[in-house]
Write a protein that holds these residues in place. Sequence first.
Motif, PDB file in Angstrom:
ATOM      1  N   ASN A 168      13.803  -2.709  15.927  1.00 59.50           N
ATOM      2  CA  ASN A 168      12.795  -3.441  16.704  1.00 59.50           C
ATOM      3  C   ASN A 168      12.788  -3.053  18.188  1.00 59.50           C
ATOM      4  O   ASN A 168      12.520  -3.875  19.060  1.00 59.50           O
ATOM      5  CB  ASN A 168      12.990  -4.958  16.575  1.00 59.50           C
ATOM      6  N   ILE A 169      13.104  -1.805  18.481  1.00 61.30           N
ATOM      7  CA  ILE A 169      13.048  -1.347  19.859  1.00 61.30           C
ATOM      8  C   ILE A 169      12.057  -0.198  20.033  1.00 61.30           C
ATOM      9  O   ILE A 169      11.879   0.309  21.143  1.00 61.30           O
ATOM     10  CB  ILE A 169      14.444  -0.888  20.348  1.00 61.30           C
ATOM     11  N   PHE A 170      11.406   0.190  18.936  1.00 61.22           N
ATOM     12  CA  PHE A 170      10.475   1.320  19.020  1.00 61.22           C
ATOM     13  C   PHE A 170       9.291   0.994  19.927  1.00 61.22           C
ATOM     14  O   PHE A 170       8.899   1.811  20.763  1.00 61.22           O
ATOM     15  CB  PHE A 170       9.976   1.692  17.623  1.00 61.22           C
ATOM     16  N   ASN A 171       8.711  -0.200  19.757  1.00 57.78           N
ATOM     17  CA  ASN A 171       7.541  -0.555  20.565  1.00 57.78           C
ATOM     18  C   ASN A 171       7.876  -0.569  22.054  1.00 57.78           C
ATOM     19  O   ASN A 171       7.096  -0.087  22.884  1.00 57.78           O
ATOM     20  CB  ASN A 171       7.009  -1.926  20.151  1.00 57.78           C
ATOM     21  N   GLY A 172       9.040  -1.110  22.381  1.00 59.59           N
ATOM     22  CA  GLY A 172       9.423  -1.144  23.792  1.00 59.59           C
ATOM     23  C   GLY A 172       9.625   0.246  24.360  1.00 59.59           C
ATOM     24  O   GLY A 172       9.170   0.551  25.463  1.00 59.59           O
ATOM     25  N   ILE A 173      10.318   1.094  23.601  1.00 61.19           N
ATOM     26  CA  ILE A 173      10.530   2.471  24.060  1.00 61.19           C
ATOM     27  C   ILE A 173       9.199   3.208  24.172  1.00 61.19           C
ATOM     28  O   ILE A 173       8.936   3.922  25.161  1.00 61.19           O
ATOM     29  CB  ILE A 173      11.478   3.207  23.095  1.00 61.19           C
ATOM     30  N   TYR A 174       8.344   3.022  23.160  1.00 63.87           N
ATOM     31  CA  TYR A 174       7.053   3.704  23.147  1.00 63.87           C
ATOM     32  C   TYR A 174       6.199   3.281  24.346  1.00 63.87           C
ATOM     33  O   TYR A 174       5.586   4.116  25.018  1.00 63.87           O
ATOM     34  CB  TYR A 174       6.337   3.398  21.838  1.00 63.87           C
ATOM     35  N   GLU A 175       6.151   1.973  24.599  1.00 57.97           N
ATOM     36  CA  GLU A 175       5.342   1.486  25.723  1.00 57.97           C
ATOM     37  C   GLU A 175       5.891   1.985  27.052  1.00 57.97           C
ATOM     38  O   GLU A 175       5.120   2.340  27.963  1.00 57.97           O
ATOM     39  CB  GLU A 175       5.297  -0.039  25.698  1.00 57.97           C
ATOM     40  N   SER A 176       7.210   2.040  27.189  1.00 59.12           N
ATOM     41  CA  SER A 176       7.801   2.539  28.437  1.00 59.12           C
ATOM     42  C   SER A 176       7.478   4.018  28.644  1.00 59.12           C
ATOM     43  O   SER A 176       7.122   4.443  29.752  1.00 59.12           O
ATOM     44  CB  SER A 176       9.321   2.335  28.416  1.00 59.12           C
ATOM     45  N   ILE A 177       7.599   4.800  27.568  1.00 56.64           N
ATOM     46  CA  ILE A 177       7.291   6.233  27.671  1.00 56.64           C
ATOM     47  C   ILE A 177       5.818   6.439  27.990  1.00 56.64           C
ATOM     48  O   ILE A 177       5.458   7.268  28.852  1.00 56.64           O
ATOM     49  CB  ILE A 177       7.681   6.957  26.363  1.00 56.64           C
TER      50      ILE A 177
ATOM     51  N   VAL B 294      12.912  13.865  14.930  1.00 56.82           N
ATOM     52  CA  VAL B 294      11.938  12.973  15.571  1.00 56.82           C
ATOM     53  C   VAL B 294      11.531  11.858  14.615  1.00 56.82           C
ATOM     54  O   VAL B 294      11.479  10.676  14.990  1.00 56.82           O
ATOM     55  CB  VAL B 294      10.702  13.781  16.030  1.00 56.82           C
ATOM     56  N   ILE B 295      11.253  12.208  13.355  1.00 54.45           N
ATOM     57  CA  ILE B 295      10.862  11.197  12.367  1.00 54.45           C
ATOM     58  C   ILE B 295      12.003  10.204  12.149  1.00 54.45           C
ATOM     59  O   ILE B 295      11.786   8.982  12.058  1.00 54.45           O
ATOM     60  CB  ILE B 295      10.457  11.880  11.047  1.00 54.45           C
ATOM     61  N   TRP B 296      13.232  10.713  12.063  1.00 55.93           N
ATOM     62  CA  TRP B 296      14.380   9.821  11.852  1.00 55.93           C
ATOM     63  C   TRP B 296      14.544   8.850  13.019  1.00 55.93           C
ATOM     64  O   TRP B 296      14.787   7.657  12.814  1.00 55.93           O
ATOM     65  CB  TRP B 296      15.644  10.649  11.674  1.00 55.93           C
ATOM     66  N   VAL B 297      14.400   9.340  14.233  1.00 55.84           N
ATOM     67  CA  VAL B 297      14.544   8.473  15.417  1.00 55.84           C
ATOM     68  C   VAL B 297      13.461   7.396  15.420  1.00 55.84           C
ATOM     69  O   VAL B 297      13.734   6.227  15.747  1.00 55.84           O
ATOM     70  CB  VAL B 297      14.486   9.323  16.705  1.00 55.84           C
ATOM     71  N   VAL B 298      12.232   7.752  15.043  1.00 58.11           N
ATOM     72  CA  VAL B 298      11.139   6.777  15.010  1.00 58.11           C
ATOM     73  C   VAL B 298      11.462   5.662  14.011  1.00 58.11           C
ATOM     74  O   VAL B 298      11.341   4.469  14.324  1.00 58.11           O
ATOM     75  CB  VAL B 298       9.813   7.467  14.648  1.00 58.11           C
TER      76      VAL B 298
END
Length: 788
Positions: free
Chosen positions: A519-528, A508-512
């Motif tokens: 630069n896709i973490f924020n988009g994925i996080y907001e969608s989830i 999980v930490i590695w994926v984050v």
Amino acid sequence: MINNNTFILYSRKTVLFSLLTLCGFTAFAQKNNPVEKGPDMTFLADSNILTKSDYLFSLEKVFEVVNKVPVTVASFTKLPPITTHLAQDEAALALLKSRLSQPNRALNLQNLQMNQTLLDELESNNKECLGDLKEYEQTLNELKTKILNLRKDSILVKIFTTPSLRVQFKEQFVELKKKRIVMDSLIKGTTLQINNLQARTSSNLINIKELMYLTDTQMKSVSIKAFGKERRYLWETVNQKANGAVGFRKFINSEQQISGYYFVYTRSSRALLLFTSLVFFFWVFFNYRSLKLRDKLDSVEEFNFTYIRPTPYLITLIFIFTLAPVFDLRAPALYIEGVHAILAILLTNLFYRRLSRKLFTQWCIFVLFLFAPAILRLLGMPPRFQRWLLFFLSIGATGYGILVLKTLDEKVKRYRVLITVGITVVVFSLVSVLCNLFGRFTLTQIFYTTGVSAFLHAVSLTILATMIVEAFLLQMKSSRIRKGYPEYFDWKPVINGVKRITGIGAIVIWVVMFTTNLNIFNGIYESIMELLTEKRVIGSFSFTFGGIVLFLGIIWMANFLQKYIAYFFGDTGEDTLDDNKGERSKLLVTRLVLLIGGFLIAVAASGLPIDKITVILGALGVGIGLGLQNIVSNFVSGIILIFDKTIRIGDVVELSNKKGRVKEIGVRSSTLLSDDGAEIIIPNGTILSNNIINWTLSNNHMRIDMVFTIAKPFNGPEVITMIKEVIKTNENIFVNKEPIVIISPVNKVNSTIKIYFWCKDISQAETTRSDVNEQIFDLLEEKGIEIL
């Protein structure tokens, strides 16, 4: 809101009016005419006539309000820190504005993300300052209102307008004049200071909003331009003017300044990281120290620890720098590159004597590929040179990655995650080559940096997970030795679960971190989060997926903790631990508390409506009445057994025709371990509804009886004495209770000897019986007494 200047003007007029009148006062004396004495008629005097005490009481109110001014102003303790913070905030905003406004500056994705974090912190700080300033302003306005309200007091008006009263209270008026000067200065200065600070804070908030908009715009432009042609193709001619070098010192100064501001405003996250690291260090250190004090350091050799040592300085540093990017996902690029460099050096030191020479050489070459882009950027080389050098680095990383993957031995191939990440590095390096060729320089940097840092994180997180597993094993071993448990235990089944949870956490930490670099973490996080927080309605029942996930997650975590809490303290549940019944009972209560507490926390945290849960519980009650009463009875009986302590784990009990040692007391049923090794599972309701014989409720003692038939003749008293002495020589005999030996004649040729003695430990009863039996047989045979 009352105007501040009006307040000051009115207060000054009120006090000055009295003082000016006092200066022009001319005293008049009244003649004392003799008055004939008559009967005392004072009781008939008018009670509405003001006395001196009434005037003094009114003046006291004036002094009280005036004296309150310096006290109130002195309570504004946050004004100096606010002034300092605002100056720092203004400097930080000026630096951010200059960095974001440079037209020819190459946009760095990591720095833009850092700008967002820094601006969020600045906005929060300035809003907090503005709230404090408004609170101070409100307090000061309330004080000004009290000063103005003094004008409405008729007694005070009379004092200030009557010459005789001004003379009578001359001393009070002189003192009031002095205090008025101080009051006027304090109110005026503090009001001006608060107004200026409010103006600066509001200006900062406006600038923050503008810079947030500019940062968001540049972030979007990076995403758009990254897929378009940013630079010339690599084989095209160069624009010499646009290809100038960036000054090394200027670049470093700018990066240091912005990094300094970032660290000042986000220090709390790193404080938590340091605290966690200290806990890990002392956890390992004190467990090793406990083993060393008991001269048991060699007891952990069976685990063959790879990383943890009695002095865990190196692994603690690796712990810190492995998790540092997680605590600062949007840190400055210079900071992240520095963390990666230090982490790579620490891992190189760790691998120096642990890896084979071939693998260590391969690792060192990878470290060079990791350092190279940061060095190029820090040196401020022209963009054209950077592109060419990065082009060759990407080709080299691609070829080197393929070569290493082909030559890996079977031992390394067991780490499937690292193999997968290695393939990712090769693919990203190849994509970086293509992007560089066709002028997509931002994508070139993103893919190359993400690839090499992803492999570094994968290696460090794998080591971190292994270190935690080894520390857990060390904790189990040291706990068992401290409590006097047998050193050997079957640790492999226990540790598999710990490996599973640490492995999931590492992934999980590695994926984050991987998605953040892309630069896709924020988009994925907001969608989830949008999916999880969206309200769903079924009939009259509303819920969110987030609430359900949170509920199940907390329940799972509570179940995991209650399962492994005993392992943490060295109890693996084996039946050989006979003297830890109290400890096991405490652990059992702890497990029950974790389960119930976890359920209650899950219900509260998930946001599930309590009224709906009440309906569910009501329906559950109907189900209980119809067919679940046995299950609930067993559940309640289990709780009663835990707290009533009728039986405890480790007790030897008899229930109906079943006898054995209590191995486990569960929520629904309990387990007995028979002498034959069979595990007998009995519902808790059955245990409470039957008579229980607990052999070890208060102690572990057990009386043993033995019978011998011996031939006559023999000396009875001598035989009794000898048998008692033989019994007392056994180490497992409870000597506080005297053995009993009874000789009963059977006929003329033989007699029966009945022997009764107490055994210390019921688990050793049969062994003790056998030993005593053998000793008595040898004694009687030695004395020539025949045993029939």
